[in-house]
Design an enzyme around this catalytic site. Structure first.
Site, short mmCIF file in Angstrom:
data_model
loop_
_atom_site.label_atom_id
_atom_site.label_comp_id
_atom_site.label_asym_id
_atom_site.label_seq_id
_atom_site.Cartn_x
_atom_site.Cartn_y
_atom_site.Cartn_z
N GLY A 10 -54.52 53.06 -113.68
CA GLY A 10 -53.26 53.85 -113.87
C GLY A 10 -53.08 54.87 -112.99
O GLY A 10 -54.04 55.49 -112.85
N VAL A 13 -48.92 59.77 -111.88
CA VAL A 13 -49.10 61.10 -111.23
C VAL A 13 -50.62 61.49 -111.47
O VAL A 13 -51.18 61.99 -110.49
CB VAL A 13 -48.13 62.13 -111.70
CG1 VAL A 13 -48.36 63.46 -111.18
CG2 VAL A 13 -46.69 61.72 -111.54
N SER A 128 -57.39 68.73 -117.84
CA SER A 128 -56.30 69.65 -117.86
C SER A 128 -56.10 70.16 -116.70
O SER A 128 -57.01 70.02 -115.79
CB SER A 128 -56.58 70.77 -118.89
OG SER A 128 -55.38 71.86 -118.90
N GLY A 129 -54.70 70.39 -116.25
CA GLY A 129 -54.42 70.99 -115.00
C GLY A 129 -53.01 70.41 -114.46
O GLY A 129 -52.61 70.96 -113.29
N LYS A 182 -60.05 69.15 -125.94
CA LYS A 182 -58.86 69.11 -125.16
C LYS A 182 -57.59 69.17 -126.20
O LYS A 182 -56.74 69.96 -125.77
CB LYS A 182 -58.61 67.75 -124.35
CG LYS A 182 -57.26 67.69 -123.76
CD LYS A 182 -57.15 68.53 -122.64
CE LYS A 182 -55.89 68.79 -122.02
NZ LYS A 182 -54.74 68.08 -122.07
N HIS A 185 -57.24 72.88 -127.13
CA HIS A 185 -56.74 73.51 -125.68
C HIS A 185 -55.26 73.34 -126.05
O HIS A 185 -54.70 74.29 -125.63
CB HIS A 185 -57.43 72.79 -124.57
CG HIS A 185 -56.75 73.07 -123.14
ND1 HIS A 185 -55.40 72.47 -122.93
CD2 HIS A 185 -56.98 73.76 -122.11
CE1 HIS A 185 -55.25 73.12 -121.82
NE2 HIS A 185 -56.05 73.81 -121.15
N ASN A 186 -54.73 72.22 -126.21
CA ASN A 186 -53.32 71.90 -126.16
C ASN A 186 -52.63 72.92 -127.22
O ASN A 186 -51.70 73.20 -127.12
CB ASN A 186 -53.10 70.56 -126.05
CG ASN A 186 -53.23 69.79 -124.97
OD1 ASN A 186 -53.89 70.26 -123.92
ND2 ASN A 186 -52.14 68.93 -124.39
N GLU A 189 -52.41 76.24 -126.04
CA GLU A 189 -51.50 76.28 -124.91
C GLU A 189 -50.08 76.12 -125.71
O GLU A 189 -49.32 77.09 -125.02
CB GLU A 189 -51.54 74.90 -124.02
CG GLU A 189 -50.47 74.33 -123.30
CD GLU A 189 -50.44 73.08 -122.70
OE1 GLU A 189 -51.63 72.68 -122.15
OE2 GLU A 189 -49.77 72.09 -122.79
N LYS A 260 -45.66 66.18 -126.92
CA LYS A 260 -46.09 64.55 -126.96
C LYS A 260 -47.03 64.56 -127.89
O LYS A 260 -47.61 63.22 -128.31
CB LYS A 260 -46.77 64.51 -125.81
CG LYS A 260 -45.69 64.35 -124.52
CD LYS A 260 -46.40 63.39 -123.41
CE LYS A 260 -45.51 63.75 -122.20
NZ LYS A 260 -46.18 64.74 -121.22
N ARG A 287 -40.88 74.89 -131.70
CA ARG A 287 -40.30 73.49 -130.85
C ARG A 287 -39.66 72.77 -132.07
O ARG A 287 -38.44 72.32 -131.41
CB ARG A 287 -41.27 72.66 -130.42
CG ARG A 287 -42.36 73.48 -129.25
CD ARG A 287 -43.27 72.33 -128.69
NE ARG A 287 -44.15 73.01 -127.84
CZ ARG A 287 -44.83 72.37 -126.69
NH1 ARG A 287 -44.52 71.23 -126.47
NH2 ARG A 287 -45.65 72.97 -126.08
C1 6PG Z 1 -52.82 69.89 -119.70
C2 6PG Z 1 -51.46 69.64 -120.44
C3 6PG Z 1 -51.26 68.50 -120.32
C4 6PG Z 1 -49.75 68.12 -120.84
C5 6PG Z 1 -49.47 68.24 -122.42
C6 6PG Z 1 -47.85 68.65 -122.56
O1 6PG Z 1 -53.63 70.46 -120.27
O2 6PG Z 1 -53.11 69.96 -118.33
O3 6PG Z 1 -51.96 70.18 -121.71
O4 6PG Z 1 -52.11 67.56 -121.05
O5 6PG Z 1 -48.93 68.80 -120.15
O6 6PG Z 1 -49.79 67.17 -122.81
O7 6PG Z 1 -48.02 68.55 -123.88
P1 6PG Z 1 -46.52 68.35 -124.67
O8 6PG Z 1 -45.60 67.49 -123.76
O9 6PG Z 1 -46.65 68.03 -126.14
O10 6PG Z 1 -45.83 69.72 -124.48
#
Ligand code: 6PG
Length: 470
Positions: A10, A13, A128-129, A182, A185-186, A189, A260, A287
């Site tokens: 894969g 990016v 992540s990042g 993770k 984490h999101n 986020e 997502k 959202r």
């Molecule tokens: C990360 C981000 C990454 C992604 C998200 C966006 O830690 O690098 O969280 O995983 O940008 O999945 O999520 P949404 O599209 O749901 O906002």
């Protein structure tokens, strides 16, 4: 033939940048993608950089040193299963597959179990990042068989972000633990992003501030104790001008949020485990409501609200918003960690929270100075029930707690939605209330359904029922 040390399947990016990162740390990488265009772009980028693109999955497997270590970087869901199915016939016992996508943790558990009979070790790894992190230092949250992690550790720790010389990567736990962490984490986020949006809305519509003024304010906040990556990029976003119109970029971006699914999974899982994560829930709902743009446009003409411009002391109000953002952000972390605490029990993950806070200090999207305090709190007390009661976090809760209340009142008065801040305040006020009104709820349940209630003056667990209609 070169014996590559790590395979990457894969080359989008994330895959491409992780491959370049791994290769630059001295681990030759073999890449593969079914997409011809991506393979060609990667082949050009990899040339001379300790990496190559192989024409097929069997070729990739054949070119790898044993035990093979292959990182799968494809979209979560069925594409991961498709890659595993394609690789499996060519793998040998002891080989290691890593899934670095945002996979649902129970899928990771299932995949790990399915691969076990063939002796293939499966690591579900939160990464992540974004693009920049993948290339120069992501935060990594690997979970699965610990022995497999030990073999991977030198390469993963080499590519991860570093804070004070420590890598933002550590073994998280068995099974789906890495992807679970993770996911949380999101969720955090989502919550922090929503809170930043609310702070922006209060300053823009409430205080009438320009993009440049807000940029300066966010940048100044970022230089304080509440500094974070999301704060930093918010300031940068506010400073960006649209080349086509000359307006602030933000003013030309449509206010409909995408998602997502990882934030939604966090809320769903929190409901399953019975853990309150109101700020994360509010972020999701923010959202969802943003997405019904057409309905909102119609409603804006039919439903009058208060005048959104603030009439009081503007600089004091900015300070109120700052304090509110700081405290509410802490509640988002508190909710995420209390969810992980319950998950650790429920799924037997044996999560080490100080270690998770350590990993999150760098590389990831929710990296923030506050995580140092959070790490210290869990290092002192691994069993800490909630971050809001930790001594280390008291300066944040106590100093700014009043601002959150004021900001929520201000938002309500102006008719500016602040669902994340209000949810955070409700979380704090509920958590610190010795006697909540759910005594009434229990009475209601017993009234209409004879569901029973416990009494304040009798041992816990003993059920009583009243004859309400006498
Ligand atoms: C990360 C981000 C990454 C992604 C998200 C966006 O830690 O690098 O969280 O995983 O940008 O999945 O999520 P949404 O599209 O749901 O906002």
């Amino acid at each position: 033939m070169i014996h590559y040390k790590i395979g990457v399947v894969g080359l989008g990016v994330m895959g491409q940048n992780l491959a370049l990162n791994i290769a630059s740390k001295g681990f030759p990488v073999a890449g593969f993608d079914t997409d011809k265009a991506k393979s060609e772009v990667s082949a050009a980028l990899f040339a001379g950089n300790n990496a190559g693109v192989l024409p097929s999955l069997p070729d990739l497997v054949a070119a790898l040193e044993a035990p093979r270590r292959i990182l799968i970087m494809v979209p979560a869901g069925s594409p991961v299963d498709a890659v595993i199915d394609g690789l499996k016939p060519h793998l040998h016992p002891q080989d290691i597959l890593m899934d670095g996508g945002n996979s649902f943790f129970l899928d990771t558990v299932r995949r790990g179990k399915d691969l076990e009979p063939a002796g293939i070790r499966f690591i579900g790894m939160g990464v992540s990042g974004g693009e920049e992190g993948a290339r120069h230092g992501p935060a990594l949250m690997p979970g699965g068989p610990e022995g497999a992690y030990e073999l991977l550790a030198p390469s993963l720790e080499a590519i991860a972000a570093k804070v004070d010389g420590e890598p933002c990567c550590a073994y998280i736990g068995e099974g789906g633990a890495g992807h679970y962490v993770k996911m949380v984490h999101n969720g955090i986020e989502y919550a922090v992003m929503q809170l930043l949006c609310e702070a922006y809305d209060l300053m823009k519509r409430g205080l009438g501030m320009s993009a440049a003024e807000m940029q300066d304010v966010f940048a100044a906040w970022n230089r304080t104790e509440m500094g974070s990556y999301l704060l930093e990029i918010t300031a940068a976003v506010l400073g960006k001008t649209d080349a086509e119109t000359g307006q602030p970029m933000l003013d030309v971006i449509l206010d409909r949020a995408g998602q997502k699914g990882t934030g939604k999974w966090t809320s769903q899982n929190a409901l399953d485990l019975g853990v309150a994560v109101p700020t994360i829930n509010a972020a999701l709902e923010g959202r969802i409501l943003s997405a019904v743009k057409d309905e909102r446009v119609t409603a804006s003409k039919l439903m009058a609200g208060p005048n959104p411009s603030f009439a009081g002391d503007r600089s004091r109000a900015v300070e109120t918003v700052r304090g509110a953002l700081c405290t509410a952000t802490l509640t988002a972390y508190a909710q995420g960690f209390s969810l992980m605490r319950e998950a650790s029990r429920e799924y037997r993950f044996n999560l080490r929270f100080a270690e998770i806070a350590k990993i999150w200090r760098g590389g990831c999207i929710i990296r923030a100075k506050m995580l140092e305090r959070i790490r210290a709190a869990f290092a002192r007390d691994a069993e800490l029930s909630n971050l809001m009661v930790a001594d280390e976090l008291q300066p944040v809760v106590k100093v700014d707690g009043g601002s959150l209340r004021e900001a929520v009142a201000m938002a309500a008065g102006l008719g500016i939605p602040a669902m994340g801040m209000a949810a955070s305040l409700g979380y704090i006020d509920s958590y610190r209330t010795e006697r909540l009104p759910q005594n009434l709820l229990q009475a209601q349940r017993d009234f209409f359904g004879a569901h029973g209630y416990e009494r304040t003056d009798k041992p816990r667990g003993k059920q009583f029922h009243a004859e309400w209609m006498e």
